[in-house]
Design a protein around this motif. Sequence first.
Motif, mmCIF file in Angstrom:
data_model
loop_
_atom_site.group_PDB
_atom_site.id
_atom_site.type_symbol
_atom_site.label_atom_id
_atom_site.label_comp_id
_atom_site.label_asym_id
_atom_site.label_seq_id
_atom_site.Cartn_x
_atom_site.Cartn_y
_atom_site.Cartn_z
ATOM 1 N N ARG A 51 0.831 -1.213 0.000
ATOM 2 C CA ARG A 51 0.000 0.000 0.000
ATOM 3 C C ARG A 51 0.868 1.268 0.000
ATOM 4 O O ARG A 51 0.502 2.274 -0.605
ATOM 5 C CB ARG A 51 -0.940 0.024 1.212
ATOM 6 C CG ARG A 51 -2.000 -1.066 1.191
ATOM 7 C CD ARG A 51 -2.916 -0.951 2.408
ATOM 8 N NE ARG A 51 -3.622 0.324 2.417
ATOM 9 C CZ ARG A 51 -4.755 0.546 1.777
ATOM 10 N NH1 ARG A 51 -5.304 -0.421 1.068
ATOM 11 N NH2 ARG A 51 -5.343 1.712 1.845
ATOM 12 N N ALA A 54 2.190 1.814 -3.408
ATOM 13 C CA ALA A 54 1.097 2.294 -4.253
ATOM 14 C C ALA A 54 0.715 3.739 -3.925
ATOM 15 O O ALA A 54 -0.097 4.336 -4.617
ATOM 16 C CB ALA A 54 -0.122 1.391 -4.089
ATOM 17 N N GLY A 55 1.298 4.287 -2.876
ATOM 18 C CA GLY A 55 1.003 5.678 -2.532
ATOM 19 C C GLY A 55 -0.395 5.868 -1.990
ATOM 20 O O GLY A 55 -0.969 6.951 -2.075
ATOM 21 N N LEU A 56 -0.976 4.793 -1.429
ATOM 22 C CA LEU A 56 -2.344 4.895 -0.928
ATOM 23 C C LEU A 56 -2.393 5.391 0.504
ATOM 24 O O LEU A 56 -3.449 5.706 1.023
ATOM 25 C CB LEU A 56 -3.031 3.516 -0.999
ATOM 26 C CG LEU A 56 -3.417 3.080 -2.397
ATOM 27 C CD1 LEU A 56 -3.892 1.639 -2.394
ATOM 28 C CD2 LEU A 56 -4.506 3.993 -2.954
ATOM 29 N N PRO A 71 5.843 8.096 -4.193
ATOM 30 C CA PRO A 71 4.879 7.071 -4.619
ATOM 31 C C PRO A 71 3.650 7.673 -5.307
ATOM 32 O O PRO A 71 3.162 7.123 -6.295
ATOM 33 C CB PRO A 71 4.488 6.392 -3.299
ATOM 34 C CG PRO A 71 5.646 6.612 -2.398
ATOM 35 C CD PRO A 71 6.210 7.953 -2.788
ATOM 36 N N GLU A 72 3.163 8.816 -4.816
ATOM 37 C CA GLU A 72 1.983 9.451 -5.422
ATOM 38 C C GLU A 72 2.243 9.796 -6.885
ATOM 39 O O GLU A 72 1.402 9.572 -7.746
ATOM 40 C CB GLU A 72 1.583 10.739 -4.661
ATOM 41 C CG GLU A 72 0.973 10.515 -3.287
ATOM 42 C CD GLU A 72 2.017 10.176 -2.224
ATOM 43 O OE1 GLU A 72 3.234 10.384 -2.489
ATOM 44 O OE2 GLU A 72 1.631 9.684 -1.146
ATOM 45 N N ALA A 75 2.382 6.722 -9.451
ATOM 46 C CA ALA A 75 1.214 5.819 -9.484
ATOM 47 C C ALA A 75 0.976 5.215 -10.866
ATOM 48 O O ALA A 75 0.547 4.071 -10.989
ATOM 49 C CB ALA A 75 -0.033 6.554 -9.010
ATOM 50 N N LEU A 78 2.419 1.707 -11.874
ATOM 51 C CA LEU A 78 2.093 0.528 -11.086
ATOM 52 C C LEU A 78 0.872 -0.200 -11.610
ATOM 53 O O LEU A 78 -0.020 0.392 -12.198
ATOM 54 C CB LEU A 78 1.754 0.946 -9.647
ATOM 55 C CG LEU A 78 2.808 1.690 -8.858
ATOM 56 C CD1 LEU A 78 2.219 2.127 -7.536
ATOM 57 C CD2 LEU A 78 3.992 0.791 -8.627
ATOM 58 N N ALA A 79 0.869 -1.518 -11.365
ATOM 59 C CA ALA A 79 -0.351 -2.283 -11.561
ATOM 60 C C ALA A 79 -0.486 -3.256 -10.398
ATOM 61 O O ALA A 79 0.504 -3.577 -9.740
ATOM 62 C CB ALA A 79 -0.310 -3.034 -12.883
ATOM 63 N N PHE A 80 -1.751 -3.694 -10.132
ATOM 64 C CA PHE A 80 -2.016 -4.513 -8.944
ATOM 65 C C PHE A 80 -2.762 -5.781 -9.299
ATOM 66 O O PHE A 80 -3.581 -5.790 -10.195
ATOM 67 C CB PHE A 80 -2.910 -3.753 -7.953
ATOM 68 C CG PHE A 80 -2.571 -2.319 -7.824
ATOM 69 C CD1 PHE A 80 -1.648 -1.905 -6.870
ATOM 70 C CD2 PHE A 80 -3.163 -1.382 -8.646
ATOM 71 C CE1 PHE A 80 -1.329 -0.577 -6.763
ATOM 72 C CE2 PHE A 80 -2.836 -0.052 -8.530
ATOM 73 C CZ PHE A 80 -1.922 0.360 -7.589
ATOM 74 N N PHE A 82 -4.867 -8.573 -6.821
ATOM 75 C CA PHE A 82 -5.264 -8.915 -5.451
ATOM 76 C C PHE A 82 -5.574 -10.401 -5.333
ATOM 77 O O PHE A 82 -5.671 -11.119 -6.323
ATOM 78 C CB PHE A 82 -6.520 -8.147 -5.042
ATOM 79 C CG PHE A 82 -6.430 -6.672 -5.227
ATOM 80 C CD1 PHE A 82 -5.739 -5.894 -4.319
ATOM 81 C CD2 PHE A 82 -7.051 -6.059 -6.293
ATOM 82 C CE1 PHE A 82 -5.671 -4.528 -4.480
ATOM 83 C CE2 PHE A 82 -6.990 -4.688 -6.460
ATOM 84 C CZ PHE A 82 -6.291 -3.924 -5.553
#
Lengths: 254, 263
Positions: A51, A54-56, A71-72, A75, A78-80, A82
């Motif tokens: 997280r 991912a800059g969350l 990180p922001e 963004a 990136l790919a995710f 889950f």
Amino acid sequence: MPVPPIVAFNHVVKRYGDGPVVIDGIDLTAAPGDFISLIGPSGCGKSTLLRLIAGLSPLTGGSLTVDGRTPEDAAAELAFVFQEPTLLPWLTVAHNIEVAQQLRGVSAADRATARRRAVELVRLHGRDSAYPRQLSGGQKMRVSLARALTLEPKILLLDEPFGALDEMTREHLNEELLDIREKQAWTAFFVTHSVAEAVFLSNRIIVMSANPGRIHREVRVDFPYPRTEATRLSRPYHDLVAEVSGLLRSVENT
Amino acid sequence: MRRPFLNILLPLGTGLLMVACWYAVRHALSEDLKFLLPTPDEIWAALQANSESLSRATLNTSKGAVLGFVLAVVVSFGLALILSLSHLIRASLYPYLMILQMMPIIVIAPILVLWVGAGLNSVVIITFLICFFPLVVNTTQGLISTDRNLVELFRMYRATRWQETFWLRVPAALPYFFTGLRIAAVLAPIGALVGDYTAGSSAGDGGGLGFQAIIYSSQAKYSALFATAAVTCILGFVFAGAVNILSWLALSKWHDSYHRTDN
């Protein structure tokens, strides 16, 4: 000249609000192309690390750079993937694969091209017009993976992506993931509970301890890629699985 | 036996049994009480005898029902979007929505007549009031029940508020929306009928079914009253059927409710 790291944690500390410290003093740098598995008892903050990349969520202390930026700002690189396939049940497979690009405003023609390439990579042919409910668990995960790959990310964050699948499907997808990695050069952060999976996939395994989450030990996995079924049968592979399992047991008992 | 076959045969059998009971009860009544329960064939005859006034009344009631229903759908959808934004907004508005639902129509009707006049305007507003609540409650519930993992996915890919609402929350709310729509579809003809009964007008092109019911009962035309009830039921079925078709079009391809493997 050394290659600059793609991700660099520098004394990173994270706590949510007034809660306990989730991760404490993390120092970790990833070189482009690394496949890093994060393994450890629950509560060791491995998902929190993803997280943060991912800059969350903001850091509480230390610094973190992703692709040389905050990180922001990074963004878009990136790919995710889950543990849940997180497909939109009202969209067909084709539309689901394109959703991530659609959110980023990619044109329809470019989306279709990237989708076809991703379908090729995850070997999911002829299911474009199917709906998620018509797919098996493994196929759903392939769609989820394809959706991430359409973005051609520099960094792929995978949070126990194959945790809910049966052993056979999991092993197949492990091999395919490495195959895809040969064709698309991303850096992977892979959270898992399976030592065997971590050893098979990664070149680096980070064993973490909990309360607060710290890096306990890093294990290098030097088997050459491509790794195949033969790798799983080899003696050094089994020795390393035993070693990492031992490390994991030692942090779980403390 | 095959299920589709049973699905037709069973209700048909129940229907025949009920009609048989109906005739039996009528037969058992003494001559001076027989007018209380007209037989289906007498009702059919009354339907034909009054076909002109009944079809005009049906058309008027349908107009009121459709307009009130559509208005309720549009307004409730907009309000549900606002209510889904935060629980503070829901907390501030829910009690008043409840009051709107609690208000007895027969008390509202004369006030409405005073405000907008008797006839179509009042009928539409009364239908709207009756359909509105189940729609807004169900749609709001749907909009705030989006799968957490999917919301997380959208947030991770930095979806805008607009994208999150219209690409994720609205389609995810469709099954809930259609639950509300089914309830409202059955209520709409009843709402229009009640509206017409309490705030209808014979001015212009004549009243609706509610108004017609007043006329028939004042004329002691009991068969015609039964015929009016039958027509209202049919209107309800048409509404429910139309919504079922819409729901099938919107959900059948992807939603599990259309693909039960059990029972």
